[in-house]
Design a protein around this motif. Structure first.
Motif, PDB file in Angstrom:
ATOM      1  N   ALA A 188       0.087   5.625   6.291  1.00 40.46           N
ATOM      2  CA  ALA A 188       0.524   6.481   6.940  1.00 40.46           C
ATOM      3  C   ALA A 188       1.691   7.841   6.909  1.00 40.46           C
ATOM      4  CB  ALA A 188      -1.232   7.474   7.662  1.00 40.46           C
ATOM      5  N   PHE A 189       1.910   7.154   7.763  1.00 40.35           N
ATOM      6  CA  PHE A 189       3.581   7.746   8.345  1.00 40.35           C
ATOM      7  C   PHE A 189       4.287   7.956   7.423  1.00 40.35           C
ATOM      8  CE2 PHE A 189       0.692   8.150  12.048  1.00 40.35           C
ATOM      9  CZ  PHE A 189       0.869   9.651  12.755  1.00 40.35           C
ATOM     10  N   ARG A 190       4.576   6.476   6.543  1.00 41.32           N
ATOM     11  CA  ARG A 190       5.453   6.477   5.555  1.00 41.32           C
ATOM     12  C   ARG A 190       5.014   6.194   4.444  1.00 41.32           C
ATOM     13  NH1 ARG A 190      10.366   5.807   7.610  1.00 41.32           N
ATOM     14  NH2 ARG A 190      10.781   4.309   6.361  1.00 41.32           N
ATOM     15  N   THR A 244       7.581   8.706  -0.363  1.00 36.30           N
ATOM     16  CA  THR A 244       7.315   9.846  -1.566  1.00 36.30           C
ATOM     17  C   THR A 244       8.059  10.511  -2.339  1.00 36.30           C
ATOM     18  OG1 THR A 244       4.598   9.459  -1.268  1.00 36.30           O
ATOM     19  CG2 THR A 244       5.598  11.229  -2.288  1.00 36.30           C
ATOM     20  N   PHE A 245       8.729  11.603  -0.690  1.00 39.73           N
ATOM     21  CA  PHE A 245       9.973  11.902  -0.788  1.00 39.73           C
ATOM     22  C   PHE A 245      11.410  11.585  -1.594  1.00 39.73           C
ATOM     23  CE2 PHE A 245      14.201  13.260   1.095  1.00 39.73           C
ATOM     24  CZ  PHE A 245      14.899  14.126   0.209  1.00 39.73           C
ATOM     25  N   ARG A 287       3.327   0.735 -16.913  1.00 35.12           N
ATOM     26  CA  ARG A 287       4.500  -0.042 -17.856  1.00 35.12           C
ATOM     27  C   ARG A 287       5.766   0.097 -18.644  1.00 35.12           C
ATOM     28  NH1 ARG A 287       0.542  -3.237 -22.466  1.00 35.12           N
ATOM     29  NH2 ARG A 287      -0.830  -4.421 -20.744  1.00 35.12           N
ATOM     30  N   ILE A 288       5.869   2.004 -18.156  1.00 39.62           N
ATOM     31  CA  ILE A 288       6.878   2.347 -18.674  1.00 39.62           C
ATOM     32  C   ILE A 288       7.819   2.699 -17.067  1.00 39.62           C
ATOM     33  CG2 ILE A 288       7.717   4.276 -19.764  1.00 39.62           C
ATOM     34  CD1 ILE A 288       5.747   3.865 -21.645  1.00 39.62           C
ATOM     35  N   ILE A 289       7.289   3.501 -16.778  1.00 40.27           N
ATOM     36  CA  ILE A 289       7.952   4.710 -15.875  1.00 40.27           C
ATOM     37  C   ILE A 289       8.106   3.797 -14.077  1.00 40.27           C
ATOM     38  CG2 ILE A 289       7.663   6.237 -13.982  1.00 40.27           C
ATOM     39  CD1 ILE A 289       8.041   7.193 -16.506  1.00 40.27           C
ATOM     40  N   LEU A 290       6.830   2.329 -14.037  1.00 39.70           N
ATOM     41  CA  LEU A 290       7.647   2.187 -12.964  1.00 39.70           C
ATOM     42  C   LEU A 290       8.469   1.168 -12.694  1.00 39.70           C
ATOM     43  CD1 LEU A 290       6.102   1.633  -9.878  1.00 39.70           C
ATOM     44  CD2 LEU A 290       4.681   0.241 -10.664  1.00 39.70           C
ATOM     45  N   PRO A 291       8.408   0.624 -13.967  1.00 39.00           N
ATOM     46  CA  PRO A 291       9.455  -0.524 -14.207  1.00 39.00           C
ATOM     47  C   PRO A 291      11.323   0.506 -14.442  1.00 39.00           C
ATOM     48  CG  PRO A 291       8.015  -1.147 -15.765  1.00 39.00           C
ATOM     49  CD  PRO A 291       8.002  -0.048 -15.393  1.00 39.00           C
ATOM     50  N   MET A 292      11.127   1.632 -14.844  1.00 40.84           N
ATOM     51  CA  MET A 292      11.683   2.255 -14.712  1.00 40.84           C
ATOM     52  C   MET A 292      12.954   2.727 -13.816  1.00 40.84           C
ATOM     53  SD  MET A 292      11.460   5.367 -18.064  1.00 40.84           S
ATOM     54  CE  MET A 292      13.036   5.768 -18.118  1.00 40.84           C
ATOM     55  N   CYS A 293      12.199   2.790 -12.739  1.00 44.00           N
ATOM     56  CA  CYS A 293      12.024   3.087 -11.067  1.00 44.00           C
ATOM     57  C   CYS A 293      12.179   2.205 -10.076  1.00 44.00           C
ATOM     58  CB  CYS A 293      11.359   3.848 -10.435  1.00 44.00           C
ATOM     59  SG  CYS A 293      10.898   5.934 -11.412  1.00 44.00           S
ATOM     60  N   LYS A 294      13.152   1.589 -10.571  1.00 38.50           N
ATOM     61  CA  LYS A 294      12.814  -0.433 -10.184  1.00 38.50           C
ATOM     62  C   LYS A 294      14.160   0.165  -8.813  1.00 38.50           C
ATOM     63  CE  LYS A 294      14.397  -4.990 -10.395  1.00 38.50           C
ATOM     64  NZ  LYS A 294      14.255  -5.966 -11.202  1.00 38.50           N
ATOM     65  N   PRO A 295      15.002   0.268  -8.973  1.00 37.97           N
ATOM     66  CA  PRO A 295      16.091   0.668  -8.299  1.00 37.97           C
ATOM     67  C   PRO A 295      15.503   1.282  -6.870  1.00 37.97           C
ATOM     68  CG  PRO A 295      17.197   0.810 -10.501  1.00 37.97           C
ATOM     69  CD  PRO A 295      15.713   0.803 -10.801  1.00 37.97           C
ATOM     70  N   ILE A 296      15.015   2.913  -7.103  1.00 43.09           N
ATOM     71  CA  ILE A 296      14.136   3.132  -5.891  1.00 43.09           C
ATOM     72  C   ILE A 296      13.336   2.615  -5.161  1.00 43.09           C
ATOM     73  CG2 ILE A 296      12.919   4.742  -6.784  1.00 43.09           C
ATOM     74  CD1 ILE A 296      14.710   5.349  -4.030  1.00 43.09           C
ATOM     75  N   ALA A 353       0.837  -1.111  -0.299  1.00 44.07           N
ATOM     76  CA  ALA A 353       0.001   0.065   0.155  1.00 44.07           C
ATOM     77  C   ALA A 353       0.625   1.017   0.193  1.00 44.07           C
ATOM     78  CB  ALA A 353      -1.156   0.152   1.434  1.00 44.07           C
ATOM     79  N   THR A 354       1.826   1.032   0.692  1.00 44.58           N
ATOM     80  CA  THR A 354       2.473   2.537   1.017  1.00 44.58           C
ATOM     81  C   THR A 354       3.276   2.731  -0.493  1.00 44.58           C
ATOM     82  OG1 THR A 354       2.842   2.189   3.328  1.00 44.58           O
ATOM     83  CG2 THR A 354       4.887   3.449   2.307  1.00 44.58           C
ATOM     84  N   VAL A 355       3.772   1.638  -1.109  1.00 42.59           N
ATOM     85  CA  VAL A 355       4.508   1.743  -1.696  1.00 42.59           C
ATOM     86  C   VAL A 355       3.872   2.304  -3.215  1.00 42.59           C
ATOM     87  CG1 VAL A 355       6.291   0.927  -3.428  1.00 42.59           C
ATOM     88  CG2 VAL A 355       6.967   0.263  -1.639  1.00 42.59           C
ATOM     89  N   PHE A 356       3.439   1.601  -3.480  1.00 43.96           N
ATOM     90  CA  PHE A 356       2.046   1.654  -4.406  1.00 43.96           C
ATOM     91  C   PHE A 356       1.107   3.500  -4.050  1.00 43.96           C
ATOM     92  CE2 PHE A 356      -2.215   2.286  -6.118  1.00 43.96           C
ATOM     93  CZ  PHE A 356      -2.159   2.259  -7.539  1.00 43.96           C
ATOM     94  N   ILE A 357       0.876   4.109  -3.482  1.00 46.31           N
ATOM     95  CA  ILE A 357       0.533   5.256  -3.494  1.00 46.31           C
ATOM     96  C   ILE A 357       1.713   6.449  -3.589  1.00 46.31           C
ATOM     97  CG2 ILE A 357      -0.718   6.858  -1.675  1.00 46.31           C
ATOM     98  CD1 ILE A 357      -1.831   4.377  -0.478  1.00 46.31           C
ATOM     99  N   SER A 358       2.768   6.078  -2.690  1.00 45.95           N
ATOM    100  CA  SER A 358       3.944   6.489  -2.697  1.00 45.95           C
ATOM    101  C   SER A 358       4.213   7.018  -4.502  1.00 45.95           C
ATOM    102  CB  SER A 358       5.193   6.741  -2.126  1.00 45.95           C
ATOM    103  OG  SER A 358       4.606   6.306  -0.384  1.00 45.95           O
TER     104      SER A 358
END
Length: 278
Positions: free
Chosen positions: A150-152, A157-158, A188-197, A86-91
């Motif tokens: 909520a607290f993470r 996101t930062f 399909r594009i942005i999320l795979p490019m953000c795999k390290p973070i 939930a946290t990673v998807f929302i962020s």
């Protein structure tokens, strides 16, 4: 002069290795001591707490498992996994909107979200307890899931936002030309490019949720919804505590996090270095 510099270099290396060895002892010895004490009896532990156990018997580990650690472990896994997703998807979705979409008051929204980093949990405990009691979520799995998420979200996101800022805008334009919508471009594009973070934030949240104690202690009072950090305290009794069993329970709680950190530390460092370090 050259030989003197070489001698100083050898001395510097010796000091460095001595420091690293001392640091390793400081970090690893308490863990080893905890594991070994899980094989002792109370008499052995209080007789000589720093001696080796007389034998290897997993009875204390079985007792800890049967006395509730198995249930606490299951609850911790459930809370950790769901709150991480939930946290990673929302962020990630929030970071995408803040960096890739032209929305009104973008900077204000960014400041509001990141302002959550300044809110400490202890300040909000009393009103949160009253609120969760009034809506019937106190002492439930949902209370921990909402609080951990909520607290993470601001911190996560930062991190993801800092990584997405440096992604080339051309990929968004190419996706639009190919007819991809916002959701398709993100998924399909942005999320795979953000795999390290993304990997880094997942590991950081797992470490947080697995070891979190304050919320788990305040917002749960039943053994069926208590996580490992709080549940382990139930192994201790005012009328006599079997400390080897407590140590065994602590080892069971620590093993998943230790292995996760050992196998994931390079991903944490790489993701943060490629993101915030840019």
């Amino acid at each position: 002069m050259v030989s003197r510099l070489g001698f100083l270099g050898v001395i510097a290396r010796l000091f460095m290795w001595a420091f690293l060895l001392g640091l390793a002892v400081v970090v690893l010895y308490p863990l080893l001591w905890m594991v070994l004490n899980g094989f002792k009896t109370n008499a052995e532990l209080f007789g000589n707490p720093f001696a080796l156990p007389t034998g290897i018997d997993f009875g204390n580990y079985r007792d800890a498992w049967n006395r509730g650690v198995s249930g606490y472990l299951a609850t911790s896994v459930l809370v950790t996994v769901t709150s991480t997703v939930a946290t990673v998807f929302i962020s990630a979705w929030a970071a995408y909107g803040l960096t890739r979409v032209d929305i009104p008051f973008n900077k204000v929204l960014t400041a509001v979200i990141l302002g959550g980093l300044m809110l400490t949990p202890t300040v909000a405990l009393v009103p949160l307890v009253r609120m969760f009691q009034s809506i019937g979520l106190y002492n439930s799995f949902w209370a921990l899931l909402i609080l951990y998420t909520a607290f993470r979200v601001p911190f996560t996101t930062f991190l993801i936002r800092a990584y997405m800022i440096d992604l080339p805008r051309e990929v968004d334009e190419a996706a639009q030309i190919d007819g991809a919508g916002r959701w398709t471009a993100f998924w399909r594009i942005i999320l795979p490019m953000c795999k390290p973070i993304i990997t880094s934030t997942v590991l950081l949240h797992v470490l947080f949720a697995w070891n979190e104690y304050l919320f788990a202690m305040v917002f749960t009072n039943g053994s069926d919804v208590q996580t490992l950090p709080v549940g382990l305290t139930s192994l201790m009794s005012k009328h006599g505590t079997d400390f080897p069993v407590v140590f065994a329970g602590m080892v069971i709680a620590a093993v998943p996090v230790v292995f996760l950190f050992l196998f994931g530390q390079r991903y944490i460092v790489k993701g943060l270095a490629d993101g915030v370090g840019k």
